[in-house]
Design a protein around this motif. Structure first.
Motif, PDB file in Angstrom:
ATOM      1  N   ALA A 121      38.217  42.374  42.358  1.00 56.90           N
ATOM      2  CA  ALA A 121      39.371  42.950  41.664  1.00 56.90           C
ATOM      3  C   ALA A 121      40.431  43.321  42.687  1.00 56.90           C
ATOM      4  O   ALA A 121      40.150  44.014  43.669  1.00 56.90           O
TER       5      ALA A 121
ATOM      6  N   TRP B  67      33.921  46.180  33.638  1.00 57.00           N
ATOM      7  CA  TRP B  67      33.762  45.347  34.826  1.00 57.00           C
ATOM      8  C   TRP B  67      32.299  44.985  34.985  1.00 57.00           C
ATOM      9  O   TRP B  67      31.459  45.850  34.798  1.00 57.00           O
ATOM     10  N   PRO B  68      31.998  43.688  35.296  1.00 57.59           N
ATOM     11  CA  PRO B  68      32.955  42.613  35.593  1.00 57.59           C
ATOM     12  C   PRO B  68      33.587  42.020  34.336  1.00 57.59           C
ATOM     13  O   PRO B  68      32.989  42.074  33.258  1.00 57.59           O
TER      14      PRO B  68
ATOM     15  N   VAL C 243      34.420  49.168  39.500  1.00 59.49           N
ATOM     16  CA  VAL C 243      34.345  47.987  40.366  1.00 59.49           C
ATOM     17  C   VAL C 243      33.526  48.309  41.608  1.00 59.49           C
ATOM     18  O   VAL C 243      32.647  47.534  42.019  1.00 59.49           O
TER      19      VAL C 243
ATOM     20  N   CYS D 295      39.011  35.796  41.786  1.00 60.52           N
ATOM     21  CA  CYS D 295      39.628  37.125  41.828  1.00 60.52           C
ATOM     22  C   CYS D 295      40.435  37.361  40.555  1.00 60.52           C
ATOM     23  O   CYS D 295      41.048  36.440  40.007  1.00 60.52           O
TER      24      CYS D 295
ATOM     25  N   SER E 135      31.345  45.203  43.791  1.00 60.32           N
ATOM     26  CA  SER E 135      32.284  44.084  43.834  1.00 60.32           C
ATOM     27  C   SER E 135      33.370  44.341  44.872  1.00 60.32           C
ATOM     28  O   SER E 135      33.835  45.476  45.026  1.00 60.32           O
TER      29      SER E 135
ATOM     30  N   THR F 217      34.724  38.866  32.094  1.00 61.68           N
ATOM     31  CA  THR F 217      34.241  37.512  31.867  1.00 61.68           C
ATOM     32  C   THR F 217      35.326  36.706  31.186  1.00 61.68           C
ATOM     33  O   THR F 217      36.352  37.257  30.750  1.00 61.68           O
TER      34      THR F 217
ATOM     35  N   GLU G 254      34.620  37.800  40.593  1.00 61.91           N
ATOM     36  CA  GLU G 254      33.834  38.460  41.624  1.00 61.91           C
ATOM     37  C   GLU G 254      34.554  39.655  42.250  1.00 61.91           C
ATOM     38  O   GLU G 254      33.901  40.566  42.765  1.00 61.91           O
TER      39      GLU G 254
ATOM     40  N   LYS H  40      29.756  48.640  41.011  1.00 61.65           N
ATOM     41  CA  LYS H  40      29.082  47.349  40.840  1.00 61.65           C
ATOM     42  C   LYS H  40      28.913  46.609  42.168  1.00 61.65           C
ATOM     43  O   LYS H  40      28.285  45.552  42.218  1.00 61.65           O
TER      44      LYS H  40
END
Length: 211
Positions: A4, A203-204, A92, A156, A97, A206, A2, A95
């Motif tokens: 970075a 990103w993200p 990041v 994280c 995040s 997985t 979730e 998105k």
């Protein structure tokens, strides 16, 4: 993942050669042979944590001020971005995040460097070496950053280049991507993923990306 969390020196910017040159100068000025193994102990760690081990009884704050005074010394290696680093920070952020910086450096240095690579307005959470009682490899910096952005450590991913940084991130319960800018890839093999630089990282992330 979730969120970075990024280290700075060696991860977003290539400054380790410059930093190590400054530590060599300090050691030489105090009559200590700056052999490679000794100088590499500074990588990824706060000077205030290492200096008492090398120079017991010395005035650590004065030594830190002295090494910082070398910053404008002619002949030091240039500061350059790590390839792909700024682009990844932007991905990041795009998105939506959460993201943060966790560095052993001083906050002022971090703010200046983030601005130079064009992401200063995106990284709003910074945990610097001044914000924690104990620096890396202690996990407190990463745990503080996770708390500030409101994400459980297990969700994280930390991007790190140093052995101390990897240890700190993993001790905090985070996934760690090691960037082989300052160490040989085989030295970083205990990280969850090892990459040569930050280019092409999606990103993200997985679990499949980490296999």
């Amino acid at each position: 993942m979730e969120a970075a969390l990024f280290d700075l020196d060696g991860t977003l910017i290539n400054t380790e050669r410059r930093s190590l040159a400054m530590w060599r100068m300090l050691l030489e000025n105090h009559g200590i042979e700056p052999h490679e193994a000794l100088v590499r102990r500074f990588m990824g760690r706060r000077g205030r944590d290492i200096l008492p081990e090398i120079m017991p009884g010395a005035d650590v704050l004065a030594l830190v001020e002295e090494v910082m005074s070398y910053a404008d010394h002619p002949g030091l290696p240039d500061i350059v971005p790590v390839p792909g680093a700024a682009d990844l920070v932007r991905r990041v952020a795009e998105k939506g995040s959460p993201l943060a910086l966790v560095t052993s450096a001083h906050r002022a240095w971090a703010v200046e460097r983030l601005a130079e690579i064009g992401v200063g307005d995106l990284v709003r959470t910074i945990v610097s070496g001044e914000d924690v009682a104990v620096g890396k490899p202690d996990p407190s910096g990463y745990l503080m950053a996770a708390s500030l952005i409101g994400v459980e450590p297990a969700r994280c991913v930390a991007f790190e280049d140093s052995l101390a940084g990897i240890e700190a991130a993993q001790a905090a319960g985070m996934t760690c991507v090691a960037v082989a800018t300052t160490h040989a890839p085989e030295e970083l093999a205990h990280a969850d993923l090892v990459v040569p630089d930050m280019s092409g990282i999606e990103w993200p992330l997985t679990e499949l990306d980490l296999v």
